[in-house]
Design a protein around this motif. Sequence first.
Motif, PDB file in Angstrom:
ATOM      1  N   GLY A 113      37.759  47.940  53.123  1.00 18.82           N
ATOM      2  CA  GLY A 113      37.841  47.010  51.893  1.00 18.82           C
ATOM      3  C   GLY A 113      36.417  46.835  51.296  1.00 18.82           C
ATOM      4  O   GLY A 113      35.382  47.396  51.536  1.00 18.82           O
ATOM      5  N   CYS A 114      36.446  45.963  49.935  1.00 25.28           N
ATOM      6  CA  CYS A 114      35.154  45.949  49.456  1.00 25.28           C
ATOM      7  C   CYS A 114      34.749  44.414  49.740  1.00 25.28           C
ATOM      8  O   CYS A 114      34.857  43.378  49.457  1.00 25.28           O
ATOM      9  N   THR A 115      33.605  44.353  50.870  1.00 23.00           N
ATOM     10  CA  THR A 115      32.917  43.256  51.044  1.00 23.00           C
ATOM     11  C   THR A 115      32.512  42.416  49.825  1.00 23.00           C
ATOM     12  O   THR A 115      32.495  41.003  49.938  1.00 23.00           O
ATOM     13  N   LEU A 116      31.755  43.090  49.082  1.00 20.73           N
ATOM     14  CA  LEU A 116      31.194  42.175  47.890  1.00 20.73           C
ATOM     15  C   LEU A 116      32.338  41.497  46.921  1.00 20.73           C
ATOM     16  O   LEU A 116      32.234  40.566  46.523  1.00 20.73           O
ATOM     17  N   CYS A 117      33.548  42.281  46.741  1.00 18.09           N
ATOM     18  CA  CYS A 117      34.796  41.514  46.117  1.00 18.09           C
ATOM     19  C   CYS A 117      34.998  40.424  46.847  1.00 18.09           C
ATOM     20  O   CYS A 117      35.175  39.591  46.210  1.00 18.09           O
ATOM     21  N   ASP A 118      35.145  40.434  48.199  1.00 15.78           N
ATOM     22  CA  ASP A 118      35.646  39.281  48.769  1.00 15.78           C
ATOM     23  C   ASP A 118      34.568  38.182  48.877  1.00 15.78           C
ATOM     24  O   ASP A 118      35.011  37.171  48.735  1.00 15.78           O
TER      25      ASP A 118
ATOM     26  N   ARG B 266      34.168  44.873  37.440  1.00 16.37           N
ATOM     27  CA  ARG B 266      35.249  46.029  37.801  1.00 16.37           C
ATOM     28  C   ARG B 266      34.705  46.852  38.887  1.00 16.37           C
ATOM     29  O   ARG B 266      33.527  47.194  38.985  1.00 16.37           O
ATOM     30  N   CYS B 267      35.507  46.751  39.969  1.00 21.31           N
ATOM     31  CA  CYS B 267      34.968  47.215  41.286  1.00 21.31           C
ATOM     32  C   CYS B 267      34.904  48.831  41.414  1.00 21.31           C
ATOM     33  O   CYS B 267      35.944  49.623  41.225  1.00 21.31           O
ATOM     34  N   ALA B 268      33.800  49.546  41.215  1.00 27.05           N
ATOM     35  CA  ALA B 268      33.679  50.968  41.272  1.00 27.05           C
ATOM     36  C   ALA B 268      32.470  51.310  42.291  1.00 27.05           C
ATOM     37  O   ALA B 268      31.389  50.634  42.372  1.00 27.05           O
TER      38      ALA B 268
ATOM     39  N   PHE C 170      32.724  50.880  48.306  1.00 26.89           N
ATOM     40  CA  PHE C 170      31.341  50.550  47.789  1.00 26.89           C
ATOM     41  C   PHE C 170      31.518  49.884  46.214  1.00 26.89           C
ATOM     42  O   PHE C 170      32.204  50.402  45.295  1.00 26.89           O
ATOM     43  N   HIS C 171      30.754  48.731  46.106  1.00 24.92           N
ATOM     44  CA  HIS C 171      30.951  48.234  44.664  1.00 24.92           C
ATOM     45  C   HIS C 171      29.548  48.466  44.245  1.00 24.92           C
ATOM     46  O   HIS C 171      28.492  47.480  44.729  1.00 24.92           O
ATOM     47  N   TRP C 172      29.275  49.030  43.302  1.00 26.99           N
ATOM     48  CA  TRP C 172      27.980  49.301  42.590  1.00 26.99           C
ATOM     49  C   TRP C 172      27.273  47.931  41.924  1.00 26.99           C
ATOM     50  O   TRP C 172      28.203  47.083  41.622  1.00 26.99           O
TER      51      TRP C 172
HETATM   52 ZN   LIG Z   1      34.280  45.586  45.112  1.00 27.27          ZN
END
Ligand SMILES: [Zn+2]
Length: 292
Positions: free
Chosen positions: A150-155, A193-195, A245-247
Amino acid sequence: MVRDPLTGEGALLGTTRALRPNEFRDGPEDRCAFCPGNEDLTPPEIARYGDASGWNVRVFRNKFPAIVPPDGDHEVIVDSPRHDEEVTALGTEMWRERYAAALERAPSSYPVLFKNSGAYAGATILHPHTQLVVLPDLPDRWERMVEGSGCTLCDEFARAAREETLVAANGDAAAFVRSHSRFAWSLTILPARCASSLLAADAEGWNGVAALARDAVQAIGDAFPDRRAFNLLVYSDPHADAGSFHWHMEIVPRVSTLAGFELSTGMFIRGSTAQESARRWRRMLAPLDGSI
Ligand SMILES: [Zn+2]
Ligand SMILES: [Zn+2]
């Protein structure tokens, strides 16, 4: 790249780095190598925005590279012909263009974009500039960022408003203070936008992140007019799986230096909570109201 068998930490051997002039230590050079009219003082130009009458952004290989072909590459991007413009709209456009060009030349490489500004941030030249170091391997620290599911930064961002760590936002990006970042004053600028790669961002997405970075850097300059020092770091993994990974960008005002405890343990001591830092950032950005 060499690796310490004791700690597993990687290092580059840049033997010409010690030969660099240091304008913060020795005073300004008579002719600023990055100013218009002094182009003969830099290695050959690779790219520019401008025309025959002048340039707005200029790119060349670093004269004192940390890594050289075929292992990697090291470019300097002069963001502006002026000394009082740190992060510019055209400059950040060039960052993305050079990032893409590096991957075209070496598709499996890892380009690392960053800016050092001020002596306490490791800069040696007064004229604002950004660097692109193209590595053959994923840096260890980034590898740890990609691990996990999962994406830690989104969380983390989903909790930012509730936890009062949100600093600023536009439609394409948001700036917040991470509760667990190494430095209390680190500002994380996250695209909506998560990329995993910054190249996945469309022009609006990239410009949204760049606009928040410009405001943050301006605010640092206003808050610390005599001792401005910061690092701007761009994290982007062009080879990571989507969602891992979330740039993003991280802006680190250098209000303290690395000391014995940090060098010994690799751990950092935060001087304030994320909420306190976010409040300070909001106050610093308030005079720029209207741009965010
Ligand atoms: Zn993300
Ligand atoms: Zn200059």
